[in-house]
Design an enzyme around this catalytic site. Structure first.
Site, mmCIF file in Angstrom:
data_model
loop_
_atom_site.group_PDB
_atom_site.id
_atom_site.type_symbol
_atom_site.label_atom_id
_atom_site.label_comp_id
_atom_site.label_asym_id
_atom_site.label_seq_id
_atom_site.Cartn_x
_atom_site.Cartn_y
_atom_site.Cartn_z
ATOM 1 N N GLY A 26 -3.678 1.717 0.894
ATOM 2 C CA GLY A 26 -3.504 2.991 0.199
ATOM 3 C C GLY A 26 -4.401 4.080 0.753
ATOM 4 C CG LEU A 28 -0.612 5.714 1.972
ATOM 5 C CD1 LEU A 28 0.861 5.819 1.554
ATOM 6 C CD2 LEU A 28 -0.845 4.478 2.818
ATOM 7 C CG HIS A 29 -5.049 8.005 7.101
ATOM 8 N ND1 HIS A 29 -4.535 7.581 8.305
ATOM 9 C CD2 HIS A 29 -5.865 7.000 6.675
ATOM 10 C CE1 HIS A 29 -5.025 6.400 8.609
ATOM 11 N NE2 HIS A 29 -5.826 6.004 7.629
ATOM 12 C CG HIS A 32 -1.802 4.571 6.296
ATOM 13 N ND1 HIS A 32 -2.863 5.246 5.716
ATOM 14 C CD2 HIS A 32 -2.203 3.288 6.435
ATOM 15 C CE1 HIS A 32 -3.848 4.389 5.516
ATOM 16 N NE2 HIS A 32 -3.488 3.202 5.938
ATOM 17 C CD GLN A 143 -5.321 0.977 20.916
ATOM 18 O OE1 GLN A 143 -4.335 1.449 21.492
ATOM 19 N NE2 GLN A 143 -6.556 1.178 21.358
ATOM 20 C CG MET A 179 -5.890 10.378 11.485
ATOM 21 S SD MET A 179 -5.776 11.700 10.284
ATOM 22 C CE MET A 179 -5.199 13.010 11.346
ATOM 23 C CB SER A 180 -10.613 6.018 8.927
ATOM 24 O OG SER A 180 -11.184 5.117 7.999
#
Ligand code: PAF
Length: 278
Positions: A26, A28-29, A32, A143, A179-180
Site C-alpha cells: 500500500g 501506492l506511488h 507501483h 527493481q 520512489m518508495s
C-alpha cells in the site's frame, strides 16, 4: 478472505483468462503504478494486493508507523484499471495455528539481510502465500528492491511455482531519488539530501565504465561521497556486488550491481543500478 480470492482466481483461470499480479504494502506511488500499467498491458485480469506483512518487520522496525492510505490507494487502483484488490486482514493470513515459513538461504543474509534479520524470510513466506492464493500467470516487482527480486525469483524456481516473474525499472523523482513509500518519512531537508544516493550511484557507474578504478576504490569513493551528507546517520552498505549471488566483488566484471543502503531521519533508504558492459 484468502479462500474467496483463490476461488475468484480459479474461476478466471477456468475461463481461460490470464492473471497479472502486483503484490504491495500500500501507500501506492508511481513505482507501483508503473507495475499496474505493465500488468494491465500483459494480462486479462489484474490483481493487486495490499498487505503490510508483519513477518517481514523486525520488532524494532516501522511496522506500526508504515504509511497507510487505503482511500488514496483505492482511487489509484481504480484509475489504473486494476480489476481486483486483495486486502486481507492479518489474522486471515497468519491465523493462530500458523507454523510454516519459507527461507531462501544465502541470498537472504547478504546486503539488506545483514541489517534486517528475518526480513527476507518474511518476504519469501508472504509472497509464496500470495502466489498460492492469487495463482497469477505473471507477478510484477520493481527493481528498486533488487535483492527481493532475486530471492523471489530463486524461490519461484526452487519451489516450481507456476508463475513468471517480471522485474520492472525503478521509477524516480526528478532529482533521481527512487520512489518508495518510505520517502513519506522524510522532512523537506532530508528529502533534498536523499538525492545524493542516486547521484552516488551515477558517479560510481561512471567510475566503473571508465575502467580506471578497482571495486575497492569504487566502494571507498562511494562511501566518501555519501559521508559528505550529514543527514545520513548510517551508511549500511555501498559498493559493487555480483548480480547473481550478491557477494561483494573483488574485481570488476561485465555485469555488476551497484547498491546503497543508508539511514536518514526516520527512514532507511535503498537504491541500486545494474551496469552491463557485456
Ligand atoms: O515490496 C513490497 O512491497 C513487499 O516486500 C511485498 C513484496 C509486497 C511483500 O510484502
Amino acid at each position: 478472505m484468502p479462500k474467496i480470492m483463490q476461488e475468484t482466481s480459479k474461476r478466471h483461470i477456468h475461463k481461460g483468462r490470464s492473471i497479472g499480479f502486483v503484490p504491495t504494502m500500500g501507500a501506492l506511488h508511481k513505482g507501483h503504478l508503473s507495475l499496474f500499467k505493465r500488468a494491465r498491458d500483459e494480462n486479462d485480469i489484474v490483481v493487486a494486493s495490499i498487505f503490510v506483512n508483519p513477518t517481514q518487520f523486525a520488532p524494532n522496525e516501522d511496522l506500526n508507523k508504515y504509511p497507510r492510505d487505503i482511500e488514496g490507494d483505492m482511487e489509484k487502483l481504480k484509475s489504473h484499471a486494476v480489476d481486483i484488490l486483495f486486502f486481507p486482514e492479518a489474522k486471515s493470513i497468519y491465523p493462530a495455528t500458523f507454523l510454516t515459513f519459507v527461507s531462501v538461504e544465502k541470498l537472504s543474509d547478504k546486503l539488506c539481510g545483514a541489517f534486517r534479520h528475518g526480513h527476507f524470510k518474511g518476504v519469501a513466506t508472504i509472497v509464496n502465500k500470495l502466489l498460492n492464493i492469487v495463482k497469477p500467470h505473471r507477478v510484477y516487482f520493481g527493481q528498486k528492491d533488487y535483492q527481493q527480486c532475486l530471492i523471489v525469483q530463486r524461490m519461484i524456481e526452487d519451489l516450481n511455482i507456476d508463475t513468471d516473474m517480471i522485474v520492472c525499472p525503478t521509477i524516480r523523482e526528478g532529482d533521481g531519488l527512487a520512489m518508495s513509500s518510505r520517502n513519506a518519512y522524510l522532512t523537506t531537508n532530508e528529502r533534498q539530501a536523499s538525492a545524493l544516493i542516486y547521484k552516488t550511484l551515477m558517479a560510481a557507474s561512471d567510475w566503473v565504465k571508465t575502467g580506471n578504478e578497482t571495486t575497492r576504490t569504487i566502494k571507498h569513493k562511494m562511501i566518501e561521497m555519501l559521508k559528505q551528507e550529514p543527514f545520513f546517520s548510517e551508511i549500511q552498505y555501498a559498493g559493487a556486488y555480483d548480480t547473481e549471488n550478491l557477494e561483494e566483488l573483488a574485481e570488476l566484471k561485465k555485469k555488476i550491481l551497484l547498491a546503497i543502503a543508508v539511514k536518514i531521519g526516520g527512514a532507511r533508504l535503498i537504491d541500486n543500478v545494474i551496469i552491463d558492459t557485456g
